[in-house]
Design a protein around this motif. Structure first.
Motif, PDB file in Angstrom:
ATOM      1  N   ALA A  11       0.807  -1.223   0.000  1.00  0.00           N
ATOM      2  CA  ALA A  11       0.000   0.000   0.000  1.00  0.00           C
ATOM      3  C   ALA A  11       0.842   1.276   0.000  1.00  0.00           C
ATOM      4  O   ALA A  11       0.300   2.369  -0.162  1.00  0.00           O
ATOM      5  CB  ALA A  11      -0.926   0.008   1.220  1.00  0.00           C
ATOM      6  N   TYR A  12       2.142   1.137   0.168  1.00  0.00           N
ATOM      7  CA  TYR A  12       3.016   2.319   0.218  1.00  0.00           C
ATOM      8  C   TYR A  12       2.955   3.080  -1.101  1.00  0.00           C
ATOM      9  O   TYR A  12       3.051   2.494  -2.173  1.00  0.00           O
ATOM     10  CB  TYR A  12       4.458   1.886   0.510  1.00  0.00           C
ATOM     11  CG  TYR A  12       5.439   3.033   0.458  1.00  0.00           C
ATOM     12  CD1 TYR A  12       5.574   3.892   1.534  1.00  0.00           C
ATOM     13  CD2 TYR A  12       6.205   3.259  -0.677  1.00  0.00           C
ATOM     14  CE1 TYR A  12       6.462   4.954   1.484  1.00  0.00           C
ATOM     15  CE2 TYR A  12       7.098   4.318  -0.733  1.00  0.00           C
ATOM     16  CZ  TYR A  12       7.221   5.161   0.350  1.00  0.00           C
ATOM     17  OH  TYR A  12       8.093   6.209   0.296  1.00  0.00           O
ATOM     18  N   LYS A  13       2.796   4.385  -0.991  1.00  0.00           N
ATOM     19  CA  LYS A  13       2.762   5.248  -2.174  1.00  0.00           C
ATOM     20  C   LYS A  13       3.816   6.342  -2.002  1.00  0.00           C
ATOM     21  O   LYS A  13       3.655   7.233  -1.169  1.00  0.00           O
ATOM     22  CB  LYS A  13       1.380   5.864  -2.336  1.00  0.00           C
ATOM     23  CG  LYS A  13       0.307   4.858  -2.690  1.00  0.00           C
ATOM     24  CD  LYS A  13      -1.043   5.536  -2.825  1.00  0.00           C
ATOM     25  CE  LYS A  13      -2.132   4.579  -3.188  1.00  0.00           C
ATOM     26  NZ  LYS A  13      -2.258   3.411  -2.364  1.00  0.00           N
ATOM     27  N   PRO A  14       4.896   6.274  -2.783  1.00  0.00           N
ATOM     28  CA  PRO A  14       5.974   7.263  -2.640  1.00  0.00           C
ATOM     29  C   PRO A  14       5.495   8.707  -2.734  1.00  0.00           C
ATOM     30  O   PRO A  14       6.024   9.580  -2.053  1.00  0.00           O
ATOM     31  CB  PRO A  14       6.924   6.937  -3.794  1.00  0.00           C
ATOM     32  CG  PRO A  14       6.620   5.535  -4.168  1.00  0.00           C
ATOM     33  CD  PRO A  14       5.171   5.308  -3.837  1.00  0.00           C
ATOM     34  N   SER A  15       4.484   8.945  -3.528  1.00  0.00           N
ATOM     35  CA  SER A  15       4.017  10.321  -3.731  1.00  0.00           C
ATOM     36  C   SER A  15       3.426  10.937  -2.464  1.00  0.00           C
ATOM     37  O   SER A  15       3.260  12.152  -2.390  1.00  0.00           O
ATOM     38  CB  SER A  15       2.982  10.364  -4.851  1.00  0.00           C
ATOM     39  OG  SER A  15       1.859   9.573  -4.504  1.00  0.00           O
TER      40      SER A  15
END
Length: 192
Positions: free
Chosen positions: A119-123
Motif C-alpha cells: 500500500a506504500y505510495k511514494p508520492s
C-alpha cells in the motif's frame, strides 16, 4: 585525565541545535506520512515498526525490538502484546535462551505487514519528495554516510548492522510489480 575538546562550546551548540532542528523537522514529516500510510491497517507507528523489525529479523526478542526500534523495553513489550491480542504476533521463549521473551509473526501478521508494503505510495511521502531534486541532480538518492557514522557512534555497530540487514532483505526479498512491492517467495527468488 580529562580529554581536551577539539571544538569550541559555540561550535558544539551550533552543531547540536542544527542537528536537533533538522531532525525534529524531518521526524514531524516522517511521522505524519507514516501514520497516514498505516492508518487504514489500524496500526500505529510503534506497532508497524515492531512488525517490520520482527519480519526482518525473522522473529525477535523484546530487547532487540526495543534496541532496533529505538523504544523503551516496556513500550516494545506493551505494543507487542497488543499485536498478539490481534493475532499478529506470538510470544515464546527459546530453548537456548529462557531469559528473553521472543515474538514471531503469525501468518496473519506477516500478511498484514506485506499488505502495508504493497500500500506504500511514494508520492505521499514528503521527505521522499524532498529528496527527488537531489536524485534528479546526482542520479541517486542521498546515501547518509555521515549520518550513519553518527548513529553508529551513538547506538553502536549492532544497530547499523541490523539496519543494513533490513535494507538488504528489502532489496533481495521484494520485487516491484504493477507499481507495488511484492514479497519474493523462495521459488520466485531463484528465477529472478
Amino acid at each position: 585525565m580529562e580529554q581536551q575538546t577539539a571544538y569550541s562550546l559555540k561550535q558544539s551548540i551550533i552543531f547540536s541545535h542544527k542537528f536537533a532542528q533538522l531532525s525534529k523537522a524531518l521526524w514531524k514529516s516522517v511521522e505524519k506520512d507514516w501514520q497516514t500510510w498505516i492508518k487504514p491497517f489500524n496500526l500505529n507507528i510503534n506497532e508497524h515498526h515492531i512488525l517490520w523489525i520482527t519480519y526482518h529479523l525473522d522473529g525477535a526478542s523484546i530487547s532487540d525490538i526495543a534496541k532496533f526500534g529505538v523504544m523503551h523495553v516496556s513500550t516494545a513489550f506493551n505494543f507487542s502484546k497488543k499485536l498478539e491480542e490481534r493475532g499478529l504476533l506470538t510470544f515464546s521463549k527459546r530453548e537456548h535462551d529462557k531469559r528473553n521473551t521472543y515474538v514471531d509473526l503469525t501468518e496473519q501478521g506477516r500478511e498484514l505487514f506485506l499488505e502495508t508494503l504493497e500500500a506504500y505510495k511514494p508520492s505521499t511521502y514528503s521527505v521522499y519528495g524532498g529528496a527527488l531534486p537531489i536524485k534528479d541532480l546526482y542520479g541517486k538518492f542521498p546515501e547518509f554516510s555521515e549520518l550513519l557514522s553518527i548513529v553508529r557512534h551513538v547506538y553502536g555497530p549492532d544497530f547499523i548492522d541490523m539496519f543494513e540487514t533490513a535494507l538488504t532483505r528489502l532489496e533481495d526479498g521484494f520485487i516491484e510489480e504493477d507499481g507495488k512491492l511484492k514479497a519474493v517467495d523462495s521459488e520466485t527468488k531463484s528465477t529472478v
